[in-house]
Design a protein around this motif. Sequence first.
Motif, mmCIF file in Angstrom:
data_model
loop_
_atom_site.group_PDB
_atom_site.id
_atom_site.type_symbol
_atom_site.label_atom_id
_atom_site.label_comp_id
_atom_site.label_asym_id
_atom_site.label_seq_id
_atom_site.Cartn_x
_atom_site.Cartn_y
_atom_site.Cartn_z
ATOM 1 N N ARG A 106 0.747 -29.030 -0.176
ATOM 2 C CA ARG A 106 1.644 -29.317 0.940
ATOM 3 C C ARG A 106 1.835 -30.819 1.179
ATOM 4 O O ARG A 106 2.771 -31.208 1.877
ATOM 5 C CB ARG A 106 1.125 -28.658 2.220
ATOM 6 N N LYS A 107 0.984 -31.643 0.614
ATOM 7 C CA LYS A 107 1.107 -33.095 0.787
ATOM 8 C C LYS A 107 1.994 -33.728 -0.285
ATOM 9 O O LYS A 107 2.322 -34.909 -0.195
ATOM 10 C CB LYS A 107 -0.276 -33.739 0.762
ATOM 11 N N HIS A 108 2.364 -32.958 -1.288
ATOM 12 C CA HIS A 108 3.153 -33.482 -2.393
ATOM 13 C C HIS A 108 4.615 -33.665 -1.952
ATOM 14 O O HIS A 108 5.145 -32.839 -1.217
ATOM 15 C CB HIS A 108 3.067 -32.520 -3.582
ATOM 16 N N PRO A 109 5.290 -34.720 -2.409
ATOM 17 C CA PRO A 109 6.689 -34.940 -2.020
ATOM 18 C C PRO A 109 7.640 -33.806 -2.434
ATOM 19 O O PRO A 109 8.715 -33.667 -1.853
ATOM 20 C CB PRO A 109 7.083 -36.239 -2.736
ATOM 21 N N GLN A 110 7.261 -32.994 -3.419
ATOM 22 C CA GLN A 110 8.113 -31.881 -3.838
ATOM 23 C C GLN A 110 7.898 -30.622 -2.998
ATOM 24 O O GLN A 110 8.584 -29.627 -3.220
ATOM 25 C CB GLN A 110 7.886 -31.554 -5.318
ATOM 26 N N TYR A 111 7.004 -30.674 -2.041
ATOM 27 C CA TYR A 111 6.823 -29.523 -1.152
ATOM 28 C C TYR A 111 8.025 -29.462 -0.216
ATOM 29 O O TYR A 111 8.282 -30.376 0.561
ATOM 30 C CB TYR A 111 5.521 -29.635 -0.362
ATOM 31 N N ALA A 112 8.781 -28.376 -0.305
ATOM 32 C CA ALA A 112 10.006 -28.235 0.483
ATOM 33 C C ALA A 112 9.755 -27.615 1.844
ATOM 34 O O ALA A 112 10.588 -27.747 2.746
ATOM 35 C CB ALA A 112 11.018 -27.381 -0.289
ATOM 36 N N GLY A 113 8.650 -26.910 1.989
ATOM 37 C CA GLY A 113 8.405 -26.206 3.247
ATOM 38 C C GLY A 113 9.434 -25.110 3.445
ATOM 39 O O GLY A 113 9.957 -24.538 2.496
ATOM 40 N N ARG A 114 9.750 -24.843 4.696
ATOM 41 C CA ARG A 114 10.753 -23.819 5.017
ATOM 42 C C ARG A 114 12.127 -24.462 5.103
ATOM 43 O O ARG A 114 12.328 -25.395 5.878
ATOM 44 C CB ARG A 114 10.424 -23.146 6.347
ATOM 45 N N LEU A 115 13.042 -23.918 4.328
ATOM 46 C CA LEU A 115 14.423 -24.387 4.352
ATOM 47 C C LEU A 115 15.300 -23.295 4.943
ATOM 48 O O LEU A 115 14.934 -22.118 4.934
ATOM 49 C CB LEU A 115 14.895 -24.700 2.928
ATOM 50 N N SER A 116 16.474 -23.674 5.413
ATOM 51 C CA SER A 116 17.422 -22.670 5.886
ATOM 52 C C SER A 116 17.893 -21.849 4.683
ATOM 53 O O SER A 116 17.807 -22.296 3.522
ATOM 54 C CB SER A 116 18.622 -23.322 6.571
ATOM 55 N N PHE A 117 18.419 -20.669 4.940
ATOM 56 C CA PHE A 117 18.931 -19.835 3.860
ATOM 57 C C PHE A 117 20.056 -20.553 3.125
ATOM 58 O O PHE A 117 20.131 -20.521 1.890
ATOM 59 C CB PHE A 117 19.398 -18.475 4.387
ATOM 60 N N GLU A 118 20.914 -21.240 3.845
ATOM 61 C CA GLU A 118 22.037 -21.956 3.248
ATOM 62 C C GLU A 118 21.549 -23.071 2.322
ATOM 63 O O GLU A 118 22.092 -23.263 1.235
ATOM 64 C CB GLU A 118 22.968 -22.519 4.331
ATOM 65 N N GLU A 119 20.541 -23.830 2.769
ATOM 66 C CA GLU A 119 19.966 -24.889 1.921
ATOM 67 C C GLU A 119 19.345 -24.288 0.663
ATOM 68 O O GLU A 119 19.505 -24.822 -0.441
ATOM 69 C CB GLU A 119 18.888 -25.665 2.679
ATOM 70 N N THR A 120 18.656 -23.176 0.825
ATOM 71 C CA THR A 120 18.012 -22.495 -0.304
ATOM 72 C C THR A 120 19.051 -22.048 -1.320
ATOM 73 O O THR A 120 18.905 -22.285 -2.524
ATOM 74 C CB THR A 120 17.174 -21.300 0.200
#
Length: 178
Positions: free
Chosen positions: A121-135
């Motif tokens: 979770r600390k890595h810059p590529q961790y996206a976390g939760r995105l909106s459905f549209e962003e996904t």
Amino acid sequence: MAVNMQDTDFLWVFGYGSLMWRPGFPFVERQRAQLFGYHRSLCVFSHVHRGTPERPGLVLGLDRGGRCHGVAFRVAPEEADATVHYLREREQATAVYLERQLPVRLVDGQRITALAYVVDRKHPQYAGRLSFEETVDLVRRGEGISGRNPDYVRSTHEHLIGMGVVDPLLERLSGAVE
């Protein structure tokens, strides 16, 4: 991280995404399995396999909480070192995953310890939760050395259906990225 094994031990590997349908290493047994404490999530910006740094895709990671249905592969002792080397090359291309030995329950009820890769979770590529549209946008345009991002999502979804596992996000996303 050293994988804790003796010469006579089998290595178990837990797959929850493309490892389920494209392991890429020899194994002597494959069983459905559950991992508790983590869930499957499209939470990793892919800069190599399904995207590039300029046009990232999205791939799955094991993120904290819940449970994850997947596949456990038993690898023969003589193949263990080569398998771990292969997995490190494949899964650690950008060090977004942490290599862990985690308790897994096989479909037959047996409890084993399996090598698994969880998202950092600390890595810059961790996206976390995105909106459905962003996904949808990221998956539609993602393409990397392992192919198109929509194919990855579709293949994972189809494999889960074949196992009798329902993943509402992958189901919805598979339809939206066509």
